[in-house]
Design a protein around this motif. Sequence first.
Motif, PDB file in Angstrom:
ATOM      1  N   ALA A  27       7.973 -12.686  26.961  1.00 55.83           N
ATOM      2  CA  ALA A  27       8.225 -11.376  28.023  1.00 55.83           C
ATOM      3  C   ALA A  27       8.688 -11.985  29.158  1.00 55.83           C
ATOM      4  CB  ALA A  27       7.405 -10.511  27.988  1.00 55.83           C
ATOM      5  N   TYR A  28       9.141 -13.186  29.533  1.00 52.97           N
ATOM      6  CA  TYR A  28       9.690 -14.111  30.619  1.00 52.97           C
ATOM      7  C   TYR A  28      10.702 -14.852  30.253  1.00 52.97           C
ATOM      8  CZ  TYR A  28       9.235 -17.203  34.632  1.00 52.97           C
ATOM      9  OH  TYR A  28       9.608 -17.885  35.618  1.00 52.97           O
ATOM     10  N   ALA A  29      11.446 -14.868  31.197  1.00 53.74           N
ATOM     11  CA  ALA A  29      12.421 -16.054  31.357  1.00 53.74           C
ATOM     12  C   ALA A  29      12.592 -16.251  32.858  1.00 53.74           C
ATOM     13  CB  ALA A  29      13.769 -15.649  30.884  1.00 53.74           C
ATOM     14  N   HIS A  30      12.927 -17.576  33.118  1.00 51.31           N
ATOM     15  CA  HIS A  30      13.060 -17.546  34.651  1.00 51.31           C
ATOM     16  C   HIS A  30      14.523 -17.395  35.111  1.00 51.31           C
ATOM     17  CE1 HIS A  30      15.259 -21.604  34.226  1.00 51.31           C
ATOM     18  NE2 HIS A  30      14.214 -22.018  33.351  1.00 51.31           N
ATOM     19  N   HIS A  31      14.500 -17.197  36.500  1.00 51.28           N
ATOM     20  CA  HIS A  31      15.738 -16.475  37.142  1.00 51.28           C
ATOM     21  C   HIS A  31      17.100 -17.163  36.591  1.00 51.28           C
ATOM     22  CE1 HIS A  31      17.830 -14.348  40.168  1.00 51.28           C
ATOM     23  NE2 HIS A  31      18.348 -15.235  40.563  1.00 51.28           N
ATOM     24  N   ILE A  32      17.158 -18.185  36.431  1.00 50.78           N
ATOM     25  CA  ILE A  32      18.560 -19.039  36.068  1.00 50.78           C
ATOM     26  C   ILE A  32      18.915 -18.834  34.661  1.00 50.78           C
ATOM     27  CG2 ILE A  32      18.001 -21.398  35.738  1.00 50.78           C
ATOM     28  CD1 ILE A  32      20.359 -20.186  38.610  1.00 50.78           C
ATOM     29  N   LEU A  41       3.035  -9.249  41.018  1.00 51.87           N
ATOM     30  CA  LEU A  41       3.672  -8.507  42.451  1.00 51.87           C
ATOM     31  C   LEU A  41       3.993  -7.139  42.168  1.00 51.87           C
ATOM     32  CD1 LEU A  41       5.936 -11.500  44.013  1.00 51.87           C
ATOM     33  CD2 LEU A  41       3.934 -10.236  45.336  1.00 51.87           C
ATOM     34  N   ASN A  42       4.646  -7.089  40.891  1.00 48.86           N
ATOM     35  CA  ASN A  42       5.392  -5.944  40.531  1.00 48.86           C
ATOM     36  C   ASN A  42       4.304  -4.720  40.202  1.00 48.86           C
ATOM     37  OD1 ASN A  42       7.659  -7.246  41.314  1.00 48.86           O
ATOM     38  ND2 ASN A  42       8.542  -7.173  39.271  1.00 48.86           N
ATOM     39  N   CYS A  43       3.130  -5.100  39.787  1.00 42.09           N
ATOM     40  CA  CYS A  43       2.279  -4.214  39.233  1.00 42.09           C
ATOM     41  C   CYS A  43       1.197  -4.181  40.356  1.00 42.09           C
ATOM     42  CB  CYS A  43       1.504  -4.408  38.069  1.00 42.09           C
ATOM     43  SG  CYS A  43       0.196  -5.712  37.837  1.00 42.09           S
ATOM     44  N   PRO A 103      19.481  -3.571  40.145  1.00 44.88           N
ATOM     45  CA  PRO A 103      20.236  -4.192  41.074  1.00 44.88           C
ATOM     46  C   PRO A 103      20.486  -5.618  40.488  1.00 44.88           C
ATOM     47  CG  PRO A 103      18.610  -3.138  42.261  1.00 44.88           C
ATOM     48  CD  PRO A 103      18.258  -2.957  40.903  1.00 44.88           C
ATOM     49  N   ASN A 104      19.625  -6.156  39.733  1.00 43.33           N
ATOM     50  CA  ASN A 104      20.025  -7.608  39.287  1.00 43.33           C
ATOM     51  C   ASN A 104      20.932  -7.532  38.097  1.00 43.33           C
ATOM     52  OD1 ASN A 104      18.388  -9.963  40.692  1.00 43.33           O
ATOM     53  ND2 ASN A 104      16.728  -8.577  40.454  1.00 43.33           N
ATOM     54  N   VAL A 105      20.890  -6.403  37.363  1.00 39.40           N
ATOM     55  CA  VAL A 105      21.817  -6.469  36.321  1.00 39.40           C
ATOM     56  C   VAL A 105      23.114  -6.002  36.621  1.00 39.40           C
ATOM     57  CG1 VAL A 105      22.319  -5.062  34.026  1.00 39.40           C
ATOM     58  CG2 VAL A 105      19.878  -6.366  34.410  1.00 39.40           C
ATOM     59  N   TYR A 164       9.354 -24.988  37.148  1.00 41.98           N
ATOM     60  CA  TYR A 164       8.618 -24.876  38.723  1.00 41.98           C
ATOM     61  C   TYR A 164       8.454 -23.781  39.198  1.00 41.98           C
ATOM     62  CZ  TYR A 164       8.313 -30.100  37.996  1.00 41.98           C
ATOM     63  OH  TYR A 164       7.786 -31.280  37.627  1.00 41.98           O
ATOM     64  N   HIS A 165       8.518 -22.745  38.555  1.00 39.70           N
ATOM     65  CA  HIS A 165       8.674 -21.438  38.928  1.00 39.70           C
ATOM     66  C   HIS A 165       7.056 -20.799  39.007  1.00 39.70           C
ATOM     67  CE1 HIS A 165      12.863 -20.760  38.804  1.00 39.70           C
ATOM     68  NE2 HIS A 165      12.846 -21.634  37.855  1.00 39.70           N
ATOM     69  N   SER A 166       6.918 -19.593  39.799  1.00 42.26           N
ATOM     70  CA  SER A 166       5.473 -19.230  40.208  1.00 42.26           C
ATOM     71  C   SER A 166       5.086 -18.231  39.187  1.00 42.26           C
ATOM     72  CB  SER A 166       5.465 -18.402  41.515  1.00 42.26           C
ATOM     73  OG  SER A 166       6.545 -17.195  41.600  1.00 42.26           O
ATOM     74  N   HIS A 167       5.798 -17.637  38.465  1.00 46.37           N
ATOM     75  CA  HIS A 167       5.157 -16.905  37.354  1.00 46.37           C
ATOM     76  C   HIS A 167       4.380 -15.537  38.009  1.00 46.37           C
ATOM     77  CE1 HIS A 167       5.049 -21.137  35.710  1.00 46.37           C
ATOM     78  NE2 HIS A 167       6.270 -20.517  35.680  1.00 46.37           N
ATOM     79  N   ILE A 168       4.683 -15.283  39.135  1.00 54.93           N
ATOM     80  CA  ILE A 168       3.897 -13.987  39.756  1.00 54.93           C
ATOM     81  C   ILE A 168       4.548 -12.647  39.833  1.00 54.93           C
ATOM     82  CG2 ILE A 168       2.531 -15.826  41.362  1.00 54.93           C
ATOM     83  CD1 ILE A 168       4.612 -14.840  43.591  1.00 54.93           C
TER      84      ILE A 168
END
Length: 512
Positions: A362-367, A272-274, A405-407, A264-268
């Motif tokens: 090229a995507y995995a959700h946050h968790i 946003l980042n580009c 920062p996330n890593v 149920y993530h947004s995939h945005i």
Amino acid sequence: MATLRLILADQLSHSLASLQDYDLENDWVLMAEVRTEASYVKHHKKKIAFLFSAMRHFAKELTDHGHKLVYRQYDDKHNQGSLKAEVELLCKKQSIDRIVLTHPGEYRVLADMKTWQDNLGIEVEIREDDRFLASLSEFADWAKDRKQLRMEFFYREMRKAWHFLMDGDKPVGDKWNYDSANRKALPKDMSPPKPTMFEPDSITQDVIKLVSTEFADHFGELDKFHFAVTREQALVVLQEFIEQRLINFGDYQDAMVEGEPWMYHSHISFYLNCGLLTPKEVIEQAEYAYRKGDAPLNATEGFIRQVLGWREYVRGLYWLKMPGYKDENFLEAKGSLPKFFWDTHTQMNCLHQCIKETSENAYAHHIQRLMIIGNFALLAGLHPDEVNEWYLIVYADAYEWVEMPNVTGMILFADGGLLASKPYAASGSYINKMSNYCQNCHYSVKEKNGAQACPFNYLYWDFLDRNKEKLGNNPRLGMPYRTLNNMSDEKRQTIQRDSQVFFKALEQDEKV
Ligand SMILES: Cc1cc2nc3c(=O)[nH]c(=O)nc-3n(C[C@H](O)[C@H](O)[C@H](O)COP(=O)(O)OP(=O)(O)OC[C@H]3O[C@@H](n4cnc5c(N)ncnc54)[C@H](O)[C@@H]3O)c2cc1C
Ligand code: SF4
């Protein structure tokens, strides 16, 4: 007076600071697909295809609006290979006497840009990137004199400053944070809607062909490309998220299901980042849905916290702490990245699924990024340089300002607790609670030791034991350290032995 306005791959916004006051008569826009940016790390093929296609579509829109634009394609034989060389060439050709830039997203690029004025002998103006909601100086002011930086307090200030999800000077619902309501596993009879997908048009097809030949040795799969590549399409992704997924975003934010990479993530984040979407419009739409009664508060607040809180916070932190942040390694981790991070061949089903989906999408959700792959990198003591490089390569939304920062901070605790108050370490039982991965795993999540035991189980305790000196006094780790301290010597030795066997197998490239 002719001004050159350089647009980078992550600056595809018509509202971009460096496009303001553009003079249709005299100014030039430059966009370039250059080797230095496309391969300073070996980005996922889909990431390159996405960005090149989005750049080409954006360039077309600017040309349609009457901008004079030079677009250098990657396979153009005159391609100069670097941004600086492309800028230099255009400056000479068009008698440019001023260069206007928007602050880039990476320290490396900014450091280069700062040399241009002297090296090229032309005035260079670097404008603030005002697509972010907190300026770098506002973040630095907030951080100044604080003993501890914590996202939660920054986020509250941002809610007040922007008046998002507020009733007067109080947070809507009288609570700032609904995270505790957002930790449900997905019930068996629920399946998330299919993600929004777009057929590649001729521009995207050309780019896919180019990437498949020029970047054949890069990580990841290129087929089934379905990303949005224009603002119009990105707005559809956003709208469909708000209509179909936001309602369940909060409840199942931390849930993981085999074969459901998008949940149920947004995939945005890609958009946003580009620059195809702005954080402000995204937050406003989520809040509007809540105010209309179309989304619950726990979901809306949870989503807004990610965009207004975490996204702005990690960016502020990155620029506040660079360049030193790159070298942080508080836990003195030394391990090399296991081969299965590239080829997905591991018997640990959770890691296999998450890395396979990363390679495909090229995507995995946050968790998945945090509690599966990141958790493993932490427990296994992998070196921050190798982990940072991997994360920067494999996700189509990855840029150093948000990835590092996330890593370094969030998953590896390599900054010693600057970003997070404790390491996000967990054993197999957390993964079993939040996912169905364990049902199809070679290992048994119920077993704590021995050849069949889930490696997360013993690696978790081994990690705490190994790092006792540095983490033992962390107040948020009081409970697990009490349990560890109460363990018999025999139990501890078994944990150490299992962990050593596991690390040896990793070292020898055996399948684990
Ligand atoms: C180890 C690790 C590495 C990550 N690397 C990146 C990265 O390179 N680029 C990136 O954009 N995000 C990164 N994230 C954050 C987060 O995982 C992604 O933003 C998210 O998975 C993107 O998917 P989504 O758009 O469906 O997000 P949603 O779950 O729908 O969240 C909405 C938005 O909130 C923002 N957001 C959420 N969490 C974070 C966060 N921790 N930091 C910054 N923004 C956040 C993103 O813009 C995201 O699009 C990383 C997280 C971890 C744990
Ligand atoms: S048993 Fe352990 S390794 Fe296997 S899926 Fe579960 S948590 Fe992952």
